[in-house]
Design a protein around this motif. Structure first.
Motif, PDB file in Angstrom:
ATOM      1  N   LEU A  91       0.824  -1.202   0.000  1.00 47.92           N
ATOM      2  CA  LEU A  91       0.000   0.000   0.000  1.00 47.92           C
ATOM      3  C   LEU A  91       0.862   1.257   0.000  1.00 47.92           C
ATOM      4  O   LEU A  91       0.529   2.247  -0.637  1.00 47.92           O
ATOM      5  N   THR A  92       2.003   1.209   0.674  1.00 50.24           N
ATOM      6  CA  THR A  92       2.836   2.406   0.797  1.00 50.24           C
ATOM      7  C   THR A  92       3.700   2.655  -0.428  1.00 50.24           C
ATOM      8  O   THR A  92       4.413   3.649  -0.478  1.00 50.24           O
ATOM      9  N   GLU A 119      -0.553   7.822  -2.770  1.00 48.23           N
ATOM     10  CA  GLU A 119      -1.870   7.814  -2.138  1.00 48.23           C
ATOM     11  C   GLU A 119      -1.925   6.803  -1.004  1.00 48.23           C
ATOM     12  O   GLU A 119      -2.504   7.043   0.051  1.00 48.23           O
ATOM     13  N   GLY A 120      -1.310   5.652  -1.210  1.00 45.65           N
ATOM     14  CA  GLY A 120      -1.276   4.624  -0.177  1.00 45.65           C
ATOM     15  C   GLY A 120      -0.460   5.067   1.028  1.00 45.65           C
ATOM     16  O   GLY A 120      -0.853   4.861   2.175  1.00 45.65           O
ATOM     17  N   ALA A 138      -2.437   7.510   2.955  1.00 45.00           N
ATOM     18  CA  ALA A 138      -3.490   6.849   3.729  1.00 45.00           C
ATOM     19  C   ALA A 138      -2.917   6.231   5.004  1.00 45.00           C
ATOM     20  O   ALA A 138      -3.514   6.338   6.080  1.00 45.00           O
ATOM     21  N   VAL A 139      -1.753   5.601   4.885  1.00 47.12           N
ATOM     22  CA  VAL A 139      -1.126   4.989   6.058  1.00 47.12           C
ATOM     23  C   VAL A 139      -0.742   6.057   7.068  1.00 47.12           C
ATOM     24  O   VAL A 139      -0.993   5.930   8.268  1.00 47.12           O
ATOM     25  N   ASN A 180      -2.045   9.085   7.327  1.00 50.95           N
ATOM     26  CA  ASN A 180      -3.271   9.687   7.875  1.00 50.95           C
ATOM     27  C   ASN A 180      -3.857   8.823   8.978  1.00 50.95           C
ATOM     28  O   ASN A 180      -4.313   9.337  10.003  1.00 50.95           O
ATOM     29  N   GLN A 181      -3.829   7.525   8.772  1.00 57.65           N
ATOM     30  CA  GLN A 181      -4.343   6.621   9.798  1.00 57.65           C
ATOM     31  C   GLN A 181      -3.467   6.684  11.051  1.00 57.65           C
ATOM     32  O   GLN A 181      -3.981   6.738  12.169  1.00 57.65           O
ATOM     33  N   GLU A 187      -4.141   9.973  12.758  1.00 57.18           N
ATOM     34  CA  GLU A 187      -5.442   9.940  13.432  1.00 57.18           C
ATOM     35  C   GLU A 187      -5.344   9.193  14.763  1.00 57.18           C
ATOM     36  O   GLU A 187      -5.846   9.667  15.786  1.00 57.18           O
ATOM     37  N   LYS A 235       5.228  12.760   7.187  1.00 65.55           N
ATOM     38  CA  LYS A 235       4.234  12.663   6.104  1.00 65.55           C
ATOM     39  C   LYS A 235       4.505  13.705   5.041  1.00 65.55           C
ATOM     40  O   LYS A 235       4.532  13.392   3.852  1.00 65.55           O
TER      41      LYS A 235
END
Length: 161
Positions: A39-40, A44-45, A48-49, A51-52, A55, A157
């Motif tokens: 995913l990384t 975009e992946g 997403a990682v 951002n998660q 969060e 990030k």
């Protein structure tokens, strides 16, 4: 369809008993790690990682900050209460001295009892303060650590993506 679901359950249970809880957990972490690694590979992946992770870091920091504020409030209240009892004790001791000078023994007994109660309350508040101070310092250290971790994630990030 039910045969497929039943087969998956049997395979999952067999894997659990064969590999045991620890080995199965390691195996599952490995599969998740491969998935996250794939995913990384895309921006975009990776976003997403991150951002998660940000969060989750924000939630952890928020919880730690709430705990810190709660303990700080309890410590502040205990300190104020302690000071209030000390002021009351000072007034009580002045009254005891005045009643002793004027030989008003009944009132002196009353204020002597109040003085003893105030001394107990002061001692109790000192115990509370001594219990809360290390908790406050630990919560403060955790809060600072989580804040630094969150800031590092945010910097990483923007640097990586």
């Amino acid at each position: 369809m039910t045969v497929l679901i039943g087969g998956l359950i049997v395979v999952a249970l067999a894997a659990f008993f064969i590999f045991g809880g620890g080995k199965l957990t390691t195996l599952l972490k490995g599969f998740v790690g491969v998935f996250v690694e794939d995913l990384t590979k895309t921006p975009e992946g990776a976003a997403a990682v991150y951002n998660q992770a940000i969060e989750q870091g924000t939630k952890d920091y928020s919880q730690a900050n709430d705990t810190l504020q709660k303990i700080a409030g309890q410590l502040d209240t205990a300190i104020k209460t302690h000071l209030n009892f000390k002021k009351q004790l000072d007034v009580c001791e002045v009254n005891c001295n005045n009643f002793a000078k004027n030989q008003k023994w009944e009132k002196l007994d009353l204020f002597a009892k109040e003085r003893e109660e105030l001394l107990e309350e002061i001692e109790n508040q000192e115990l509370v303060i001594n219990d809360l101070k290390p908790l406050f310092e630990e919560a403060k250290a955790i809060n600072i650590h989580l804040e630094e971790k969150l800031q590092k994630l945010k910097k990483d990030k923007t640097r990586i993506i």
